[in-house]
Design a protein around this motif. Structure first.
Motif, PDB file in Angstrom:
ATOM      1  N   ASP A 183       5.396  -1.622   7.751  1.00 27.59           N
ATOM      2  CA  ASP A 183       4.823  -2.938   7.438  1.00 27.59           C
ATOM      3  C   ASP A 183       3.901  -2.901   6.229  1.00 27.59           C
ATOM      4  OD1 ASP A 183       6.286  -3.955   9.474  1.00 27.59           O
ATOM      5  OD2 ASP A 183       4.617  -4.550  10.756  1.00 27.59           O
ATOM      6  N   PHE A 184       3.596  -1.707   5.725  1.00 25.34           N
ATOM      7  CA  PHE A 184       2.870  -1.578   4.462  1.00 25.34           C
ATOM      8  C   PHE A 184       3.781  -1.080   3.335  1.00 25.34           C
ATOM      9  CE2 PHE A 184      -0.946  -1.971   7.075  1.00 25.34           C
ATOM     10  CZ  PHE A 184      -1.723  -2.784   6.256  1.00 25.34           C
ATOM     11  N   GLY A 185       5.084  -1.224   3.533  1.00 27.05           N
ATOM     12  CA  GLY A 185       6.006  -1.023   2.426  1.00 27.05           C
ATOM     13  C   GLY A 185       6.685   0.318   2.329  1.00 27.05           C
ATOM     14  N   ALA A 186       6.387   1.258   3.234  1.00 23.98           N
ATOM     15  CA  ALA A 186       7.060   2.555   3.176  1.00 23.98           C
ATOM     16  C   ALA A 186       8.518   2.406   3.594  1.00 23.98           C
ATOM     17  CB  ALA A 186       6.357   3.557   4.084  1.00 23.98           C
ATOM     18  N   GLU A 187       9.355   3.283   3.105  1.00 31.83           N
ATOM     19  CA  GLU A 187      10.756   3.369   3.517  1.00 31.83           C
ATOM     20  C   GLU A 187      10.801   4.239   4.769  1.00 31.83           C
ATOM     21  OE1 GLU A 187      14.990   5.248   1.860  1.00 31.83           O
ATOM     22  OE2 GLU A 187      13.136   5.427   0.693  1.00 31.83           O
ATOM     23  N   VAL A 188      10.842   3.604   5.934  1.00 29.69           N
ATOM     24  CA  VAL A 188      10.793   4.316   7.204  1.00 29.69           C
ATOM     25  C   VAL A 188      12.206   4.425   7.765  1.00 29.69           C
ATOM     26  CG1 VAL A 188       9.892   4.331   9.558  1.00 29.69           C
ATOM     27  CG2 VAL A 188       8.441   3.564   7.671  1.00 29.69           C
ATOM     28  N   ILE A 189      12.642   5.646   7.994  1.00 31.01           N
ATOM     29  CA  ILE A 189      13.989   5.920   8.500  1.00 31.01           C
ATOM     30  C   ILE A 189      13.852   6.336   9.960  1.00 31.01           C
ATOM     31  CG2 ILE A 189      16.109   7.217   8.154  1.00 31.01           C
ATOM     32  CD1 ILE A 189      14.898   7.959   5.323  1.00 31.01           C
ATOM     33  N   LYS A 190      14.247   5.450  10.858  1.00 28.64           N
ATOM     34  CA  LYS A 190      14.170   5.745  12.287  1.00 28.64           C
ATOM     35  C   LYS A 190      15.495   6.370  12.725  1.00 28.64           C
ATOM     36  CE  LYS A 190      13.490   3.629  16.852  1.00 28.64           C
ATOM     37  NZ  LYS A 190      12.414   4.536  17.278  1.00 28.64           N
ATOM     38  N   VAL A 191      15.411   7.591  13.231  1.00 28.13           N
ATOM     39  CA  VAL A 191      16.598   8.329  13.659  1.00 28.13           C
ATOM     40  C   VAL A 191      16.637   8.361  15.182  1.00 28.13           C
ATOM     41  CG1 VAL A 191      17.790  10.544  13.630  1.00 28.13           C
ATOM     42  CG2 VAL A 191      16.647   9.713  11.561  1.00 28.13           C
ATOM     43  N   GLU A 192      17.750   7.912  15.757  1.00 28.36           N
ATOM     44  CA  GLU A 192      17.936   7.917  17.205  1.00 28.36           C
ATOM     45  C   GLU A 192      19.207   8.674  17.550  1.00 28.36           C
ATOM     46  OE1 GLU A 192      17.018   3.859  19.074  1.00 28.36           O
ATOM     47  OE2 GLU A 192      17.502   3.329  17.004  1.00 28.36           O
ATOM     48  N   LEU A 243       3.028  -6.627   5.456  1.00 33.11           N
ATOM     49  CA  LEU A 243       4.053  -7.654   5.505  1.00 33.11           C
ATOM     50  C   LEU A 243       3.799  -8.545   6.707  1.00 33.11           C
ATOM     51  CD1 LEU A 243       7.150  -5.401   4.752  1.00 33.11           C
ATOM     52  CD2 LEU A 243       6.210  -7.152   3.229  1.00 33.11           C
ATOM     53  N   ARG A 244       4.049  -9.810   6.533  1.00 33.19           N
ATOM     54  CA  ARG A 244       3.817 -10.771   7.615  1.00 33.19           C
ATOM     55  C   ARG A 244       5.113 -11.017   8.361  1.00 33.19           C
ATOM     56  NH1 ARG A 244      -1.256 -10.020   8.659  1.00 33.19           N
ATOM     57  NH2 ARG A 244      -2.655 -10.432   6.923  1.00 33.19           N
ATOM     58  N   VAL A 280       2.819  -9.634  17.093  1.00 29.49           N
ATOM     59  CA  VAL A 280       1.462  -9.393  16.610  1.00 29.49           C
ATOM     60  C   VAL A 280       1.533  -8.776  15.218  1.00 29.49           C
ATOM     61  CG1 VAL A 280      -0.713  -8.190  17.052  1.00 29.49           C
ATOM     62  CG2 VAL A 280       0.674  -9.024  18.965  1.00 29.49           C
ATOM     63  N   GLY A 281       0.767  -9.317  14.287  1.00 29.38           N
ATOM     64  CA  GLY A 281       0.699  -8.730  12.955  1.00 29.38           C
ATOM     65  C   GLY A 281      -0.143  -7.475  12.948  1.00 29.38           C
ATOM     66  N   VAL A 282       0.148  -6.571  12.011  1.00 28.42           N
ATOM     67  CA  VAL A 282      -0.699  -5.385  11.851  1.00 28.42           C
ATOM     68  C   VAL A 282      -2.096  -5.843  11.436  1.00 28.42           C
ATOM     69  CG1 VAL A 282      -1.078  -3.295  10.490  1.00 28.42           C
ATOM     70  CG2 VAL A 282       1.229  -3.871  11.270  1.00 28.42           C
ATOM     71  N   PRO A 283      -3.145  -5.456  12.167  1.00 26.65           N
ATOM     72  CA  PRO A 283      -4.473  -6.046  11.964  1.00 26.65           C
ATOM     73  C   PRO A 283      -5.317  -5.387  10.870  1.00 26.65           C
ATOM     74  CG  PRO A 283      -4.547  -4.607  13.864  1.00 26.65           C
ATOM     75  CD  PRO A 283      -3.134  -4.570  13.363  1.00 26.65           C
ATOM     76  N   PHE A 284      -4.677  -4.957   9.765  1.00 24.42           N
ATOM     77  CA  PHE A 284      -5.392  -4.336   8.654  1.00 24.42           C
ATOM     78  C   PHE A 284      -5.204  -5.195   7.409  1.00 24.42           C
ATOM     79  CE2 PHE A 284      -4.003   0.057  10.514  1.00 24.42           C
ATOM     80  CZ  PHE A 284      -4.755  -0.191  11.649  1.00 24.42           C
ATOM     81  N   ALA A 297       0.804  -1.227   0.000  1.00 25.26           N
ATOM     82  CA  ALA A 297       0.000   0.000   0.000  1.00 25.26           C
ATOM     83  C   ALA A 297       0.831   1.267   0.000  1.00 25.26           C
ATOM     84  CB  ALA A 297      -0.935  -0.003   1.209  1.00 25.26           C
ATOM     85  N   LEU A 298       1.971   1.259   0.702  1.00 27.42           N
ATOM     86  CA  LEU A 298       2.741   2.492   0.879  1.00 27.42           C
ATOM     87  C   LEU A 298       4.090   2.442   0.181  1.00 27.42           C
ATOM     88  CD1 LEU A 298       1.773   3.067   4.617  1.00 27.42           C
ATOM     89  CD2 LEU A 298       0.936   4.321   2.631  1.00 27.42           C
ATOM     90  N   THR A 299       4.202   1.570  -0.801  1.00 22.29           N
ATOM     91  CA  THR A 299       5.424   1.521  -1.603  1.00 22.29           C
ATOM     92  C   THR A 299       5.700   2.895  -2.219  1.00 22.29           C
ATOM     93  OG1 THR A 299       5.132  -0.808  -2.137  1.00 22.29           O
ATOM     94  CG2 THR A 299       6.505   0.477  -3.634  1.00 22.29           C
ATOM     95  N   GLY A 300       6.946   3.315  -2.153  1.00 25.44           N
ATOM     96  CA  GLY A 300       7.332   4.593  -2.744  1.00 25.44           C
ATOM     97  C   GLY A 300       7.217   5.771  -1.806  1.00 25.44           C
ATOM     98  N   ILE A 301       6.693   5.559  -0.587  1.00 25.21           N
ATOM     99  CA  ILE A 301       6.567   6.622   0.400  1.00 25.21           C
ATOM    100  C   ILE A 301       7.779   6.577   1.327  1.00 25.21           C
ATOM    101  CG2 ILE A 301       5.171   7.573   2.281  1.00 25.21           C
ATOM    102  CD1 ILE A 301       3.803   7.764  -0.411  1.00 25.21           C
ATOM    103  N   ARG A 302       8.436   7.709   1.515  1.00 25.24           N
ATOM    104  CA  ARG A 302       9.559   7.780   2.455  1.00 25.24           C
ATOM    105  C   ARG A 302       9.113   8.518   3.709  1.00 25.24           C
ATOM    106  NH1 ARG A 302      15.713  10.045   1.369  1.00 25.24           N
ATOM    107  NH2 ARG A 302      15.956   8.020   0.307  1.00 25.24           N
ATOM    108  N   VAL A 303       9.415   7.931   4.883  1.00 24.13           N
ATOM    109  CA  VAL A 303       8.963   8.464   6.164  1.00 24.13           C
ATOM    110  C   VAL A 303      10.157   8.637   7.090  1.00 24.13           C
ATOM    111  CG1 VAL A 303       7.492   8.045   8.182  1.00 24.13           C
ATOM    112  CG2 VAL A 303       6.744   7.288   5.912  1.00 24.13           C
ATOM    113  N   LEU A 304      10.251   9.789   7.724  1.00 21.79           N
ATOM    114  CA  LEU A 304      11.248  10.020   8.772  1.00 21.79           C
ATOM    115  C   LEU A 304      10.572   9.862  10.120  1.00 21.79           C
ATOM    116  CD1 LEU A 304      14.143  10.925   9.539  1.00 21.79           C
ATOM    117  CD2 LEU A 304      13.253  13.265   9.652  1.00 21.79           C
TER     118      LEU A 304
END
Length: 817
Positions: free
Chosen positions: A35-44, A372-373, A360-364, A11-18
């Motif tokens: 888990d829906f395919g976005a490129e999520v960049i976790k910054v710590e 993604l499983r 736990v899987g995302v319940p959507f 669903a979220l392929t091609g979306i980049r998230v910070l």
């Protein structure tokens, strides 16, 4: 919006998230994207997210102990570590943010709301034409109001929102759930805000600021209506005592625990027959839920021994066959083994280094669009070098900021076939973001939150227009009536569906197929239609027909085994927990399904399970079971990391204060304020482990101080010293809370028949001012003529004919025999 093909594209392929900041709300919002395919960049930062310390811990060779819960929250994300706080580092981070489609920012939870004046997304001379990302900021209490400078925590927000006081023993202390439960709700709200903004991205980007305090109120909003209607008992009733009915709790059986909810008289009669006590079915003391709760001890005296004669499985089968709301209340081991969840892939494999466990899987369930499983959590900083390259920092051009007040879903139409709390809350989420939501009821079958006691007074005095709960859940909607049991009613309904983007429903699973209005039938008139169904266990399995209320969903999630104190049975919260969780979850799933529809041009049926929506709240315990083969028992109000942490008695009747010390600095401040400075100076107590070992001595010192002061005074003194503390407010005090009133979270509105009442406003804001309520909840059939004319082209004479035949109308009528 760029369209993608339906070739298994997430669903979220091609979306980049910070994802920047800390806390479970931020982490869960990011998880939903990842888990829906976005490129999520976790910054710590160098110390890492505080979630890394939450048990249970993984002990992989050559690595520092790592939280399995944090691993679950971090699946499928990229990990980047900051290199200090230099000007150059801030400039790099700003460039990274400007390369993203969405920025999820929770730095205010640690650094205070002043950080919102210094956003991570900054244009520089060479990026002046770069697109502005969608920004969603998480705060404890919002940008304005008396609490905006408070030191927050999940527990403090929950307590101040009224979502703690009602649960637990009459004498107290109330029950304090795991912090993650507040984080899941706020994370869903943040995710929904971002997805709604993506749906409206043709207008430009949007900036939303959320208050975790206000999202926490969502789970007790029903009680706000009950207080206004005079139906709330204005007291905590005890463990497993539900304020609107009895029995509505959890009982031991010959083997295992059974969860029961008897709301209606027929349900009560069914239970009496099942336990061999039919003489109580029509006993005047027990004829309604409110009368039964006043005789709860008498009922339990004969109910509890009867339930011990069969196993929980036997009662579940017997009562279920009679359509009585009863469920197994599983332990985590039993829950992980339940076939219905296994078939729906509710549990997924998680990896981190050499460790493997189930989460736990995302319940959507969106089919080929995800989620993604399972997945792998990256090691801390694994992608730092990649995101410092020029190629990774390239900015797209062309998106400006959308005009404030321009609703992102204003071009969408939703048909709302829901009743009660969960479904209307989900549809209300879409309405708050601007969708045209058309609520469909029947004059003979109105929304049951209008009332369920069909007395002469109900019809004569239009009591069905005087329920504040209905008014709270159905703001910003249009209301029409149609008799869907009549062919002409169904035909007109299909005309509405032709131009709709979505239908959302929470009927029993057999209702729409019997009417010929299941998804397959609706898609014949609108092949791009999205439909969201939300029964207790989903559609198409052996438990699909189980009758359920919000409390039933909580029972079936196994969560009560980890709520409350060890000396009590598995314990429910005092509210219909599964309803608001199902509602905010279904709202998020609906928004995501609409985004997939917009990107692909195709519809789909979202087969949601409301019990599965509860499982993320149980994630810490499910993961512990998967890792260790067992779980710890109920821990009362202890925190898995923070110490001291709990609920402390204050001066006055049933007055309590949450104190949640999250670090050594707060500990020293707390010790100074409570005049136990010697404790604060004791170096042996500067670590959490040591303080947990001295818990009884520390708690006694805190209680000695709080018990001499009103809760409000104690909160102010501790907050002034920088300690996270909050009054455990009962819901009737929350309605007068100076912070929520000052922020305009509550608005006085007026509605026909009901008069003036306090309505809530949406939990997302574009500025410091709340969003306006466009319209109050509809009276029965209020907009039928306008909608039928504008949407389906009916003439006034045609609507008159429908009214004369009883297919539509504005007055509730008795059900035909």
């Amino acid at each position: 919006m760029t369209k993608i093909e339906t070739s298994g594209q997430l669903a979220l392929t091609g979306i980049r998230v910070l994802e920047i900041g800390t806390g479970s709300a931020l982490a869960y919002a990011g998880k939903l994207f990842a888990d829906f395919g976005a490129e999520v960049i976790k910054v710590e930062d160098g110390d890492g997210d505080e979630l890394r310390h939450l048990p249970p811990l993984l002990n992989n060779a050559g690595q520092a102990p790592q939280s399995a819960l944090n691993v679950w929250l971090g699946t499928n994300k990229r990990s980047v570590t900051l290199r200090g706080q230099s000007i150059e580092e801030h400039a790099w981070l700003s460039r990274l943010a400007m390369s993203c489609d969405v920025v999820l920012d929770a730095r205010a939870l640690r650094e205070g709301v002043e950080i919102l004046g210094h956003p991570v997304c900054r244009r520089s001379g060479d990026t002046a034409s770069a697109k502005l990302p969608i920004e969603v900021y998480l705060t404890w209490f919002g940008e304005s109001g008396p609490y905006s400078q408070f030191v927050g925590s999940d527990a403090v927000c929950r307590a101040l929102a009224g979502a703690v006081h009602g649960s637990g023993a009459v004498e107290g202390p109330p029950h304090l759930p795991h912090d993650l439960q507040t984080g899941i709700v706020a994370g869903l709200a943040a995710f929904s805000s971002a997805v709604a903004a993506l749906l409206g991205e043709s207008d430009g980007s949007r900036r939303y600021v959320l208050s975790i305090h206000e999202t926490a109120f969502t789970v007790v909003e029903m009680e706000a209506g009950m207080v206004q209607d005079g139906r709330h008992p204005l007291a905590r009733l005890g463990v497993n005592r539900f304020c609107t009915t009895h029995p509505g709790g959890i009982y031991p059986t010959k083997n295992g625990w059974i969860g029961l909810f008897a709301h209606t008289l027929p349900q009560w009669s069914t239970l009496c027959a099942a336990i061999g006590r039919p003489e109580f079915a029509n006993d005047p003391r027990f004829v309604s839920g409110p009368t039964r709760i006043s005789h709860a001890d008498e009922i339990d005296a004969f109910l509890q021994p009867a339930l011990l004669t069969r196993t929980a499985s036997e009662w579940f089968e017997l009562l279920g066959s009679a359509k009585f709301p009863a469920v197994l209340v599983p332990t985590m081991a039993e829950l992980l083994a339940q076939k219905v969840h296994r078939e729906r892939a509710a549990f997924v494999p998680i990896e981190s280094g050499a460790s493997r466990f189930e989460g736990v899987g995302v319940p959507f369930p969106l089919g080929d669009a995800g989620p993604l499983r399972g997945g792998v959590a990256a090691q801390k900083g694994a992608h730092s070098e990649h995101y410092r390259s020029e190629a990774a920092l390239a900015c797209a051009a062309g998106r400006t900021r959308a005009a404030e007040g321009l609703q992102p879903l204003r071009k969408m139409r939703v048909i709302d076939l829901t009743m009660g709390w969960a479904g209307p809350l989900a549809a209300r989420t879409l309405a708050d973001f601007g969708a045209e939501v058309i609520k469909v009821e029947g004059t003979q079958y109105p929304d049951w939150w209008r009332g369920t006691h069909f007395t002469e007074e109900f019809y004569r005095d239009r009591l069905y227009e005087k329920n504040s709960n209905f008014a709270l859940m159905n703001r910003n909607k249009l209301g029409v009536t149609l008799d869907l049991t009549h062919a002409d009613g169904r035909a007109l309904f299909l005309e509405l569906v032709k131009s709709a983007d979505m239908v959302i429903e929470n009927y029993s699973t057999e209702v729409l197929p019997k009417l010929g209005l299941d998804y397959a039938s609706l898609r014949k008139v609108n092949d791009r239609l999205v439909m969201v169904s939300m029964p207790a266990f989903g559609i198409g399995n052996e438990w699909s027909g189980v009758r359920a209320y919000g409390g039933t969903l909580e029972q079936a999630s196994g969560l009560p085994h980890h709520t409350g104190f060890a000396q009590n049975p598995p314990s429910l919260t005092s509210y219909a927990y599964g309803d608001p969780i199902g509602g905010v979850s279904a709202g998020a799933a609906a928004l995501l399904a609409l985004l997939v529809q917009a990107r692909t041009g195709h519809g789909r049926h979202v087969n949601l399970s409301q019990v599965e929506c509860m499982l993320p709240l149980a994630a810490p315990f499910l993961i512990e079971q998967s890792l260790n083969g067992s779980t710890r028992g109920r821990q009362g109000n202890l925190h898995p990391v923070f110490a001291p942490h709990g609920i402390y008695r204050c001066a006055g009747d049933d007055a309590w204060l949450v104190v949640s010390v999250v670090n050594d600095v707060q500990w020293k401040s707390l010790a100074t304020v409570v005049m136990a400075a010697e404790l604060g100076l004791d170096a042996a107590l500067w670590g959490v482990t040591a303080r947990r070992a001295q818990r009884e001595e520390i708690d006694a010192a805190i209680t000695a101080w709080t018990s001499r002061r009103p809760a409000e005074e104690a909160m102010r003194l501790l907050q002034r010293a920088g300690v996270s503390a909050g009054v455990v407010k009962p819901i009737w005090d929350v309605l007068d809370d100076p912070h929520l009133r000052g922020r305009g979270f509550f608005r006085k509105v007026r509605r026909a028949h009901l008069g003036e009442y306090l309505a809530t406003t949406p939990w997302f804001r574009e500025s410091q001012e709340p969003l306006e309520i466009c319209r109050v909840a509809p009276t029965l059939g209020e907009h039928s003529r306008e909608v039928f004319s504008r949407v389906t082209g009916l003439t006034a004479g045609q609507v008159d004919a429908l009214e004369s035949s009883g297919i539509t109308g504005t007055v509730a009528t008795r059900k035909r025999a």
